[in-house]
Design a protein around this motif. Sequence first.
Motif, short mmCIF file in Angstrom:
data_model
loop_
_atom_site.label_atom_id
_atom_site.label_comp_id
_atom_site.label_asym_id
_atom_site.label_seq_id
_atom_site.Cartn_x
_atom_site.Cartn_y
_atom_site.Cartn_z
N ASP A 186 0.83 -1.19 0.00
CA ASP A 186 0.00 0.00 0.00
C ASP A 186 0.87 1.25 0.00
OD1 ASP A 186 -2.20 1.63 0.07
OD2 ASP A 186 -2.45 1.49 2.25
N TYR A 187 1.35 1.64 -1.20
CA TYR A 187 2.18 2.82 -1.33
C TYR A 187 1.44 3.92 -2.08
CZ TYR A 187 6.68 1.34 0.57
OH TYR A 187 7.69 0.98 1.42
N PHE A 188 1.66 5.14 -1.63
CA PHE A 188 1.13 6.34 -2.28
C PHE A 188 2.24 6.84 -3.20
CE2 PHE A 188 -0.11 11.01 -1.76
CZ PHE A 188 -1.22 10.90 -2.58
N LYS A 211 1.41 8.00 5.53
CA LYS A 211 1.29 7.01 4.47
C LYS A 211 2.67 6.48 4.12
CE LYS A 211 -2.72 9.12 2.17
NZ LYS A 211 -3.26 9.66 0.89
N ASN A 212 2.69 5.35 3.45
CA ASN A 212 3.93 4.88 2.84
C ASN A 212 4.04 5.53 1.48
OD1 ASN A 212 4.73 3.09 4.92
ND2 ASN A 212 3.25 1.57 4.17
N ASN A 213 5.02 6.41 1.32
CA ASN A 213 5.17 7.20 0.10
C ASN A 213 6.29 6.67 -0.77
OD1 ASN A 213 3.34 9.70 0.74
ND2 ASN A 213 4.59 9.41 2.58
N ASN A 247 9.04 7.14 6.23
CA ASN A 247 7.91 6.64 5.42
C ASN A 247 8.03 7.01 3.94
OD1 ASN A 247 7.49 9.39 5.91
ND2 ASN A 247 5.28 9.20 5.63
#
Length: 388
Positions: A186-188, A211-213, A247
Motif C-alpha cells: 500500500d504505497y502512495f 502514508k507509505n510514500n 515513510n
Amino acid sequence: MEIKSLDIFCEIIDNFGDIGVVYRLAKEFKSIYNEEVNIRVFLNRLDEFLSLNKRAKNIGYQKIDGIEYITNEYLAKNICTFSPANVIIEAFGCNVLEGYLEKAKDDSALLINLEYLSGESWIDEVHLMESPIGAKKLKKYFFMPGFKESTGGVIVDKLFLDRKIKVQNNPQIYYKKYLPDLIDKDYFIGTIFSYEKNFLPLLNVLLKNEKNNCLLVLGEKSQESMRVILKEFNFAEVSNGNFDFENIKIKFMPFLEQEEYEELINLVHYNFVRGEDSFVRALLTGKPFMWHIYLQDEMAHMDKIDGFIERYREVLEEMKLETPLNVHTKLLRDYNLRDNNSLELGKEDFEEFFKEFDNVSKLTHVYSEYIELKCNLIDKLNRFILKY
C-alpha cells in the motif's frame, strides 16, 4: 483536400519536448492513414530521438513502423531526389531547409506552422490565421494548440488512450514491469519529472502524511536536484538509485521510452511533470498533477501558467469545489514562480494539496474528460486539412 503525403519538420533545441510532440503526431497520423499516406519526419539531430525510441539508429535515413525519419544533413545532401509532400507541418516555427522550401512553394499545397501550447487568450485570434510566404500555390497557416475548443487543442492520441485503459485494467502487470518490489503493498506513489527544483517542501509534507510514500524520479535534472536535497536528510541509499527514510521511498528511474513513460504515469497516483508533451500526458491520465513550465526570459512563462490556470478554472468552477480548485491553482502558480532554474527554496506549500487530494482528483478527472472531448488537436488538425 486529400492528404497524399505528410512531411513534419522538427528542430530539437535543448530538451525532449519538441521531438516528443512530433514523434507522437507522426505516430497518430500513421495510425489514422496507415499505408495510404507517406509520412516523413525531418530532424536537425538524433540524440533525443535515439533515447525516445530504442530501435532508432544514428543514421541519416531510417524507417520505423512505416514512418521515415531523416536528418536535415541527409536531406541537404540529397535534396535533388526529394519531392516535398503536399502537406507540410513546421513544428514550433523551426527552420525548413531553403532548397526544400523553394520546391514546396511550387509543388505543395499547405504548410502548417504548429506553434507551442499556450493557455493565453490571444491565441484564439491567431489560430488558423494565414501567414503570407510569397508563393502562388503554397499557403501557410498558424495552428495554435490550447485549452479551449476554439483553439487547436492538444494531442489526444488514441495510442495513449488505449494504453491508459490497458494500465487501468491490468495494474498488476505494470507493477511487475516497473515496480516489482511494490506489488501488493500500500504505497502512495508519484512521479517527479522537472527542471532544477528544491524538493524540500514536498519531502517535509510527505513525512507527515502517515502514508507509505514512493517518489519515482525521472530525468537527469530531477535526479540531480533530488540528490542534493537528500543530503539534508538521513536517506539511506539501499541500492543504486534507491533511497529510504522513514515513510518515504525514492527511486531514480532509468530513462524510459515514450510508451513506457505513458504506462508509468497511468499507474501511479499523481504526476509532477515538466514541459509541454509530458504535461498533456499528465492531464490525460486524469490524475492530480503539478506542471513545471519551461522557464522564459523576464518571467514570460508566468503569463502562460496564468493563462492555463484561467482556462482550467473556466471548466471546473461549475463543480462547486472551490477550496480544492483554489489550492491546486495557487500551488501551480507558486511552483513556477521563479526567474531562474535553481535549487533556491520556492514559495510552494504542498500541505493543503495533499489534504485536498481526493477532491483535486475529482477536478483533474473531469478536466481530462473535457480535454479529450473538446480539445483533440489530432482531430482538429486533420479536419482543417481535409476541409482546406
